[in-house]
Design an enzyme around this catalytic site. Structure first.
Site, PDB file in Angstrom:
ATOM      1  N   CYS A 152       0.849  -1.192   0.000  1.00 51.08           N
ATOM      2  CA  CYS A 152       0.000   0.000   0.000  1.00 51.08           C
ATOM      3  C   CYS A 152       0.882   1.240   0.000  1.00 51.08           C
ATOM      4  CB  CYS A 152      -0.932   0.005   1.207  1.00 51.08           C
ATOM      5  SG  CYS A 152      -1.987   1.473   1.253  1.00 51.08           S
ATOM      6  N   CYS A 155      -0.075   4.095   2.474  1.00 52.33           N
ATOM      7  CA  CYS A 155       0.241   3.776   3.873  1.00 52.33           C
ATOM      8  C   CYS A 155       1.748   3.734   4.099  1.00 52.33           C
ATOM      9  CB  CYS A 155      -0.405   2.455   4.277  1.00 52.33           C
ATOM     10  SG  CYS A 155      -2.216   2.534   4.323  1.00 52.33           S
TER      11      CYS A 155
END
Length: 191
Positions: A152, A155
């Protein structure tokens, strides 16, 4: 059992585990088995991570990839290095929370041009991140490592920024990511 596999299992304190993948590598006298064993032992002895931190990060990778034998092994190893039951539980919680966040924020990132998706509040509870028992800096480092495993970008960037704000050295971040990458390779090799 192949000597390198046996040595790896002894190092990880794994008993009663059969790995057809490792046996296939052993049948061909694969040099990768020795590399894997060396890589695992090297990352768990990082000079930039405390022994307990390294075992907790390895546990986070095993929990994220749902490998029960390694979860058990790294829990034992972390406890032997002074981890508490609360810290072990927090690793499990962090892996679960990052599973949620990584899917959700990766979706938002992929569709970043969609105003509705990106402006609508997530509505997700994340109170564990506010006062973690492992400490804010380590919890963020663990979140970063799990986010790297889950691919991700949003993130990864967010947690790397937070980790750096907590003055975690780049060498520590690098070793944490290298550690979870090697543990993932171990999980793939174990099958």
């Amino acid at each position: 059992m192949n000597e390198t596999i046996q040595s790896l299992f002894e190092f990880l304190q794994i008993t009663d585990y059969q790995s057809k993948n490792l046996e296939k590598l052993a049948e061909t006298d694969s040099k990768y088995l020795r590399d894997l064993k060396l890589n695992v032992s090297t990352v768990l002895k990082s000079k930039n991570l405390e022994a307990k931190e390294a075992r907790l990060l390895a546990l986070a990778a095993a929990v994220t990839d749902r490998h029960a034998a390694l979860v058990d092994a790294f829990e034992r190893m972390a406890l032997a290095e002074g981890a508490t039951g609360e810290e072990i539980a927090e690793v499990h919680a962090c892996a679960s929370l990052m599973s949620t966040n990584n899917v959700f924020y990766r979706f938002r990132h992929y569709l970043k041009g969609n105003e509705y998706y990106n402006k609508t509040p997530a509505g997700l509870r994340m109170s564990i991140m506010m006062n973690p028992v492992t400490g804010k800096a380590f919890f963020e480092l663990m979140s970063l490592a799990i986010s790297a495993l889950n691919n991700c970008e949003m993130c990864i960037r967010s947690h790397e920024h937070s980790v750096r704000q907590h003055e975690v050295p780049e060498a520590t971040v690098f070793d944490a990511i290298r550690l979870v990458a090697v543990i993932r390779s171990l999980i793939v090799a174990l099958g």
